[in-house]
Scaffold this motif. Sequence first.
Motif, PDB file in Angstrom:
ATOM      1  N   ASP A  26      -1.394   4.168  -1.461  1.00 25.68           N
ATOM      2  CA  ASP A  26      -1.686   4.887  -0.412  1.00 25.68           C
ATOM      3  C   ASP A  26      -3.102   4.871  -0.189  1.00 25.68           C
ATOM      4  N   VAL A  27      -3.596   4.563   0.817  1.00 24.58           N
ATOM      5  CA  VAL A  27      -4.826   4.425   1.186  1.00 24.58           C
ATOM      6  C   VAL A  27      -5.395   5.529   2.319  1.00 24.58           C
ATOM      7  N   TYR A  28      -4.560   6.572   2.766  1.00 24.72           N
ATOM      8  CA  TYR A  28      -5.029   7.702   3.434  1.00 24.72           C
ATOM      9  C   TYR A  28      -5.314   8.815   2.771  1.00 24.72           C
ATOM     10  N   THR A  29      -4.739   9.176   1.475  1.00 23.40           N
ATOM     11  CA  THR A  29      -5.165  10.170   0.487  1.00 23.40           C
ATOM     12  C   THR A  29      -6.668  10.115   0.228  1.00 23.40           C
ATOM     13  N   PRO A  30      -7.065   9.040  -0.319  1.00 22.11           N
ATOM     14  CA  PRO A  30      -8.493   8.748  -0.680  1.00 22.11           C
ATOM     15  C   PRO A  30      -9.665   8.996   0.338  1.00 22.11           C
ATOM     16  N   TRP A  31      -9.173   8.567   1.621  1.00 23.21           N
ATOM     17  CA  TRP A  31      -9.954   8.875   2.848  1.00 23.21           C
ATOM     18  C   TRP A  31     -10.250  10.417   3.016  1.00 23.21           C
ATOM     19  N   VAL A  32      -9.025  11.156   3.035  1.00 22.50           N
ATOM     20  CA  VAL A  32      -9.138  12.517   3.444  1.00 22.50           C
ATOM     21  C   VAL A  32      -9.731  13.206   2.302  1.00 22.50           C
ATOM     22  N   LYS A  33      -9.695  12.933   1.055  1.00 24.03           N
ATOM     23  CA  LYS A  33     -10.582  13.571  -0.053  1.00 24.03           C
ATOM     24  C   LYS A  33     -12.141  13.203   0.158  1.00 24.03           C
ATOM     25  N   ALA A  34     -12.218  12.049   0.563  1.00 25.96           N
ATOM     26  CA  ALA A  34     -13.675  11.554   0.697  1.00 25.96           C
ATOM     27  C   ALA A  34     -14.388  12.422   1.897  1.00 25.96           C
ATOM     28  N   ILE A  35     -13.783  12.206   3.114  1.00 25.54           N
ATOM     29  CA  ILE A  35     -14.265  13.047   4.151  1.00 25.54           C
ATOM     30  C   ILE A  35     -14.608  14.274   3.861  1.00 25.54           C
ATOM     31  N   ARG A  36     -13.628  15.215   3.165  1.00 25.39           N
ATOM     32  CA  ARG A  36     -13.603  16.456   2.945  1.00 25.39           C
ATOM     33  C   ARG A  36     -14.956  16.826   1.802  1.00 25.39           C
ATOM     34  N   ASN A  37     -15.086  15.899   0.866  1.00 24.70           N
ATOM     35  CA  ASN A  37     -15.981  15.737  -0.020  1.00 24.70           C
ATOM     36  C   ASN A  37     -17.481  15.753   0.480  1.00 24.70           C
ATOM     37  N   ALA A  38     -17.561  15.144   1.920  1.00 22.04           N
ATOM     38  CA  ALA A  38     -18.823  14.842   2.552  1.00 22.04           C
ATOM     39  C   ALA A  38     -19.076  16.143   3.313  1.00 22.04           C
TER      40      ALA A  38
ATOM     41  N   TRP B 151      -0.209   6.261   4.459  1.00 25.15           N
ATOM     42  CA  TRP B 151      -0.014   7.069   3.412  1.00 25.15           C
ATOM     43  C   TRP B 151       1.233   6.798   2.827  1.00 25.15           C
ATOM     44  N   ASP B 152       1.534   7.137   1.601  1.00 23.60           N
ATOM     45  CA  ASP B 152       3.139   6.653   0.883  1.00 23.60           C
ATOM     46  C   ASP B 152       4.113   7.662   1.275  1.00 23.60           C
ATOM     47  N   THR B 153       4.347   7.685   2.571  1.00 23.25           N
ATOM     48  CA  THR B 153       5.566   8.577   3.131  1.00 23.25           C
ATOM     49  C   THR B 153       6.776   8.028   2.478  1.00 23.25           C
ATOM     50  N   LYS B 154       7.402   9.297   2.322  1.00 23.76           N
ATOM     51  CA  LYS B 154       9.056   8.832   1.621  1.00 23.76           C
ATOM     52  C   LYS B 154      10.077   8.790   2.806  1.00 23.76           C
ATOM     53  N   TYR B 155       9.436   8.882   4.101  1.00 19.42           N
ATOM     54  CA  TYR B 155      10.471   8.846   5.155  1.00 19.42           C
ATOM     55  C   TYR B 155      10.532   7.297   5.746  1.00 19.42           C
ATOM     56  N   SER B 156       9.784   6.455   5.479  1.00 20.35           N
ATOM     57  CA  SER B 156       9.863   5.222   5.794  1.00 20.35           C
ATOM     58  C   SER B 156       9.267   4.154   4.704  1.00 20.35           C
ATOM     59  N   LYS B 157       9.664   2.940   4.442  1.00 21.53           N
ATOM     60  CA  LYS B 157       9.453   1.953   3.776  1.00 21.53           C
ATOM     61  C   LYS B 157       8.139   1.264   4.241  1.00 21.53           C
ATOM     62  N   ILE B 158       7.895   1.529   5.639  1.00 21.42           N
ATOM     63  CA  ILE B 158       6.921   0.555   6.438  1.00 21.42           C
ATOM     64  C   ILE B 158       5.712   1.481   6.108  1.00 21.42           C
ATOM     65  N   ASN B 159       5.037   1.560   4.854  1.00 19.18           N
ATOM     66  CA  ASN B 159       3.933   2.414   4.550  1.00 19.18           C
ATOM     67  C   ASN B 159       2.982   1.355   3.654  1.00 19.18           C
ATOM     68  N   ALA B 160       1.635   1.601   3.313  1.00 21.23           N
ATOM     69  CA  ALA B 160       0.716   0.881   2.849  1.00 21.23           C
ATOM     70  C   ALA B 160       1.422   0.566   1.253  1.00 21.23           C
ATOM     71  N   LYS B 161       2.002   1.655   0.719  1.00 25.37           N
ATOM     72  CA  LYS B 161       2.237   1.379  -0.668  1.00 25.37           C
ATOM     73  C   LYS B 161       3.539   0.215  -0.683  1.00 25.37           C
ATOM     74  N   ASP B 162       4.538   0.687  -0.007  1.00 23.65           N
ATOM     75  CA  ASP B 162       5.726  -0.308  -0.180  1.00 23.65           C
ATOM     76  C   ASP B 162       5.771  -1.565   0.705  1.00 23.65           C
TER      77      ASP B 162
ATOM     78  N   ASP C 110       3.023   1.108  16.050  1.00 25.87           N
ATOM     79  CA  ASP C 110       3.891  -0.094  15.157  1.00 25.87           C
ATOM     80  C   ASP C 110       4.635   0.484  14.032  1.00 25.87           C
ATOM     81  N   GLY C 111       4.253   1.882  13.810  1.00 26.56           N
ATOM     82  CA  GLY C 111       5.183   2.603  12.704  1.00 26.56           C
ATOM     83  C   GLY C 111       4.467   2.299  11.225  1.00 26.56           C
ATOM     84  N   PHE C 112       3.582   1.466  10.887  1.00 31.74           N
ATOM     85  CA  PHE C 112       2.973   1.398   9.579  1.00 31.74           C
ATOM     86  C   PHE C 112       2.133   2.717   9.415  1.00 31.74           C
ATOM     87  N   ALA C 113       2.521   3.186   8.216  1.00 34.39           N
ATOM     88  CA  ALA C 113       1.906   4.340   7.822  1.00 34.39           C
ATOM     89  C   ALA C 113       0.978   4.009   6.628  1.00 34.39           C
TER      90      ALA C 113
END
Length: 457
Positions: free
Chosen positions: A133-145, A115-126, A110-113
């Motif tokens: 941005d809901v992707y960055t916290p997930w990546v950080k949590a997964i890596r920390n685990a 993370w807060d991509t600068k190449y599309s306004k169809i993202n969680a932030k905008d 569907d195109g909904f990102a």
Amino acid sequence: MYKKLSFLTLLLLLFSNILVKADTPEKDQYNQRMQWFKDAKLGIFIHWGLYSKGIDSESWCMYHKKRSWEEYMTQQAKDFTAANYQPEEWAKLFKEVGADYAVMTSKHHDGFALWDTKYSKINAKDFSAAKRDVYTPWVKAIRNAGLKVGVYYSLCDWSHPDYSPITFDRPEKKLRKLYPQQRAERYLTPWQRFTKFNFNEMHELFERYQPDLVWFDGDWEHKADEWPSRVVKDSLLSWNPKVIVNSRLNWYGDYNTPEQDPPVIAPDRPWELCLTMNESWGYRADDHDYKSAKYLIETFVRSVAKGGNLLLDIGPKSDGTIPKPQVELLKEIGQWYQTNGTAIRNTEAGIPYGHFDGETTLSKDHKTINLFLMGGLKNFTTLRGVKGEIESIKVLGSNSPVKYKVIDSAPWNDIPGIIQIFFDDVKEDPYVTVVSVTFKTPISLYRGIGHAVEMND
């Protein structure tokens, strides 16, 4: 074909400043890249997006014209709040289950990102009520685990104004504003603009997250030279030489990804089975048809016994909570895995069928055969055609003694005999009982068709 690839590559270098590496990795480099994946065994797949409101399928309801673009995208975006989203708790749960990697949708068809991509306004932030941005916290949590990070990325984007083919009506003028483009791009063809956009987003994901794995989807909509798949693969390796890629990049993937279809015959290269807990990938409020923990554990075992992994899917709700039935199933699987993990971790595909009536795994030193008993314990089971002196036989998770005897052996005539394992005093596991048979030296297998004993002891 080669002229098209050169032209597209030139465009990418001019407009995106992205380095493309043309050299194909050698076999030993491939094996090094794949080693962690072959050892991983269990991954968690996460479908989370606008569809997580739970009223319809992810992206496909637009494709099949069940919902308009506005109904699916704009209206559901109001409910994507991530209000109760706790990625650290997700990662903790995955770790407790025994997973070694997790893959989450960064963007579905569907195109909904997320993370807060600068190449599309169809993202969680905008675009959504989450406004972040809901992707960055997930990546950080997964890596920390301590888990490997897998990024799901759809090659197709059904909201992008330059993408085709599209099966439904879209607000074209609105979409032009939601996908900002540079003035110079007007001189490109629509597909060149889309290809540039796709590479920009992929590069952005790599700059931010350096994923260990990229899980592509949607490659069936275009041919390899149109995406272009070879250029995509070489670019990913130039951005991260250790990254691995699933099979949905036409024929340029590193491993097979069967879906909802457990292989009956083991594939001839690394693979994983991606599997839903119920009948849906994303959260569906009306889908209560969950598979049992026993079935999921058995499927996990069957995958590992054939040398593969299980990528088990969950579908969080729009607020970021994981549905209770899914949490309960994960915990049941985790409890079994905690008890029986030595028969899964650090193992290889089992011995050929015929030696045991069921699934097996083999320790890497080839001294231990793990037998998986799924249909309940009978009086005894047998292990046949295995050469070697037994050191011990035990049932994982049980202190009960295991009685056994070897019958009909004639080692002087290359007949190893039949190992009978008795279960008179053994407590059965409610899911899958595992019997580990350890030999004093690495085993070898008798693969003959049978013959007469010409001399007896």
